[in-house]
Design a protein around this motif. Structure first.
Motif, short mmCIF file in Angstrom:
data_model
loop_
_atom_site.label_atom_id
_atom_site.label_comp_id
_atom_site.label_asym_id
_atom_site.label_seq_id
_atom_site.Cartn_x
_atom_site.Cartn_y
_atom_site.Cartn_z
N GLU A 30 43.46 47.98 36.94
CA GLU A 30 44.10 46.66 36.93
C GLU A 30 44.98 46.47 38.16
O GLU A 30 44.96 45.43 38.82
CB GLU A 30 44.98 46.52 35.68
CG GLU A 30 44.31 45.83 34.54
CD GLU A 30 45.28 45.52 33.41
OE1 GLU A 30 46.49 45.39 33.65
OE2 GLU A 30 44.79 45.43 32.27
N ASN A 33 42.89 46.10 41.21
CA ASN A 33 42.30 44.76 41.24
C ASN A 33 43.34 43.72 41.68
O ASN A 33 43.05 42.87 42.53
CB ASN A 33 41.74 44.40 39.86
CG ASN A 33 41.15 43.02 39.84
OD1 ASN A 33 40.18 42.74 40.54
ND2 ASN A 33 41.75 42.12 39.08
N VAL A 37 43.09 41.25 44.88
CA VAL A 37 43.15 39.79 44.78
C VAL A 37 44.29 39.25 45.65
O VAL A 37 44.14 38.25 46.36
CB VAL A 37 43.31 39.31 43.31
CG1 VAL A 37 43.42 37.80 43.24
CG2 VAL A 37 42.14 39.78 42.46
N LEU B 44 34.60 34.41 29.62
CA LEU B 44 34.73 33.92 31.00
C LEU B 44 33.84 32.70 31.23
O LEU B 44 34.25 31.73 31.90
CB LEU B 44 34.37 35.03 32.00
CG LEU B 44 35.44 36.10 32.21
CD1 LEU B 44 34.87 37.30 32.94
CD2 LEU B 44 36.63 35.53 32.99
N VAL B 87 45.87 38.25 37.18
CA VAL B 87 44.97 39.19 37.87
C VAL B 87 45.20 40.64 37.41
O VAL B 87 44.67 41.58 37.97
CB VAL B 87 45.10 39.08 39.41
CG1 VAL B 87 44.61 37.75 39.89
CG2 VAL B 87 46.52 39.34 39.88
N GLY B 88 46.00 40.80 36.36
CA GLY B 88 46.27 42.13 35.81
C GLY B 88 47.57 42.71 36.32
O GLY B 88 48.14 42.22 37.29
N GLU B 103 36.81 33.39 41.29
CA GLU B 103 37.32 34.62 40.69
C GLU B 103 36.57 34.94 39.40
O GLU B 103 36.24 36.10 39.13
CB GLU B 103 38.84 34.46 40.45
CG GLU B 103 39.54 35.69 39.92
CD GLU B 103 39.44 36.93 40.81
OE1 GLU B 103 39.31 36.78 42.02
OE2 GLU B 103 39.49 38.04 40.25
N ILE B 104 36.29 33.89 38.61
CA ILE B 104 35.55 34.09 37.36
C ILE B 104 34.17 34.67 37.67
O ILE B 104 33.72 35.61 37.02
CB ILE B 104 35.44 32.75 36.57
CG1 ILE B 104 36.81 32.42 35.97
CG2 ILE B 104 34.38 32.83 35.48
CD1 ILE B 104 36.89 31.07 35.29
N ARG B 106 33.29 36.46 40.23
CA ARG B 106 33.48 37.86 40.64
C ARG B 106 33.63 38.76 39.43
O ARG B 106 33.03 39.82 39.35
CB ARG B 106 34.73 37.98 41.51
CG ARG B 106 34.42 37.92 42.97
CD ARG B 106 35.60 38.35 43.82
NE ARG B 106 35.51 37.65 45.07
CZ ARG B 106 36.23 36.60 45.39
NH1 ARG B 106 37.15 36.16 44.59
NH2 ARG B 106 36.06 35.98 46.55
N ARG B 107 34.47 38.30 38.48
CA ARG B 107 34.70 39.11 37.28
C ARG B 107 33.41 39.27 36.48
O ARG B 107 33.12 40.35 35.97
CB ARG B 107 35.78 38.47 36.39
CG ARG B 107 37.16 38.61 36.97
CD ARG B 107 38.21 38.11 36.00
NE ARG B 107 39.46 37.90 36.69
CZ ARG B 107 40.55 37.41 36.13
NH1 ARG B 107 40.56 37.09 34.86
NH2 ARG B 107 41.66 37.25 36.82
N LYS B 110 31.18 41.85 38.17
CA LYS B 110 31.67 43.21 37.91
C LYS B 110 31.29 43.65 36.49
O LYS B 110 30.85 44.78 36.28
CB LYS B 110 33.20 43.27 38.07
CG LYS B 110 33.66 43.45 39.50
CD LYS B 110 35.16 43.66 39.54
CE LYS B 110 35.66 43.65 40.97
NZ LYS B 110 37.13 43.64 41.04
N LEU B 111 31.49 42.73 35.53
CA LEU B 111 31.19 43.09 34.14
C LEU B 111 29.69 43.29 33.92
O LEU B 111 29.29 44.18 33.16
CB LEU B 111 31.71 41.99 33.19
CG LEU B 111 33.22 41.95 33.02
CD1 LEU B 111 33.66 40.67 32.33
CD2 LEU B 111 33.72 43.15 32.22
#
Lengths: 101, 144
Positions: A30, A33, A37, B44, B87-88, B103-104, B106-107, B110-111
């Motif tokens: 996290e 990441n 970003v 997402l 973003v965590g 960004e969505i 990209r996520r 990755k998933l």
């Protein structure tokens, strides 16, 4: 089949250590990441503290993430070493039980 | 068959059964992980469609904003390009609608990659299960 109390206890400890490691690896991912970003965006940056969202400057965010990354990396390394040690102890217990059976 | 040979066979059978149980447990865990990844992808995609709608028809519209427990308050979308995204690690970034949609994507990518890796592990474990079952069958036959 090995059923000694010591063996089962060690196996349970290993499971708990692996779960903890997995949690720290997720936290580390996290942070990585968030750093990534932060590098490729230029919008305002905020930090969530106690459910509230505070605007902070980029440098403050970078310093905070760097510090978190270092802390999580150190935990991950420590846990990996503990897992390695416990796995080797378990193997010894296993070998002893098989040899003694 | 001598007692000694029988004992060796019994031990081997127990080892194989232990290994089989462990791999089946791993497969179950991997399947749970895949279900979690699927739920995240679906979530997402839902946010992405909401953003598409907001981008096209949201500006200046009055909406009800959920506060939790089925309760919502009336509000107005002032600016469709003033969003924040988590973003965590407790960090939130301000972004416009297109940046958030990127960004969505990209996520999701990755998933999807993670999903593929998990699926491959399930396949590999399933092959191991088949090999173990075959060995158990052979050992069982030999005992008889």
């Amino acid at each position: 089949m090995i059923n000694s109390y010591k063996f089962l206890e060690a196996r349970e400890k290993l499971r708990i250590l692996r779960d903890t490691l997995s949690r720290y690896e997720i936290k580390l991912a996290e942070v990585e990441n968030a750093r990534e970003v932060l590098e490729r965006t230029d919008g305002k940056v905020y930090r969530v503290i106690g459910g509230l969202i505070f605007e902070i400057d980029r440098d403050e965010a970078k310093a905070y993430l760097e510090k978190s990354e270092l802390a999580f990396k150190s935990q991950v390394e420590k846990l990996k070493k503990e897992i390695e040690k416990l796995t080797s102890e378990l193997r010894k217990l296993e070998a002893k039980a098989v040899g003694g059976a | 068959m001598s007692e000694e040979v029988k004992e060796v066979g019994k031990k081997r059978m127990e080892e194989l059964q232990d290994e089989l149980r462990s791999i089946l447990g791993e497969i179950e865990y991997l399947r749970e992980q895949i279900a979690t990844v699927d739920a995240m992808i679906s979530d997402l995609r839902a946010v992405d469609s909401t953003l598409t709608y907001i981008k096209e028809k949201g500006e200046g519209r009055s909406i009800y904003i959920p506060l939790g427990s089925g309760i919502a308050i009336r509000g107005k979308i002032e600016n469709v390009n003033d969003l924040i995204m988590d973003v965590g690690a407790g960090i939130v970034i301000g972004a416009n609608i297109d940046e958030v949609k990127e960004e969505i994507e990209r996520r999701i990518d990755k998933l999807m990659n993670l999903r593929l890796t998990l699926l491959r592990s399930v396949e590999e474990d399933s092959r191991k299960v088949n090999r173990l079952l075959e060995e158990i069958r052979k050992l069982g036959g030999r005992k008889e």
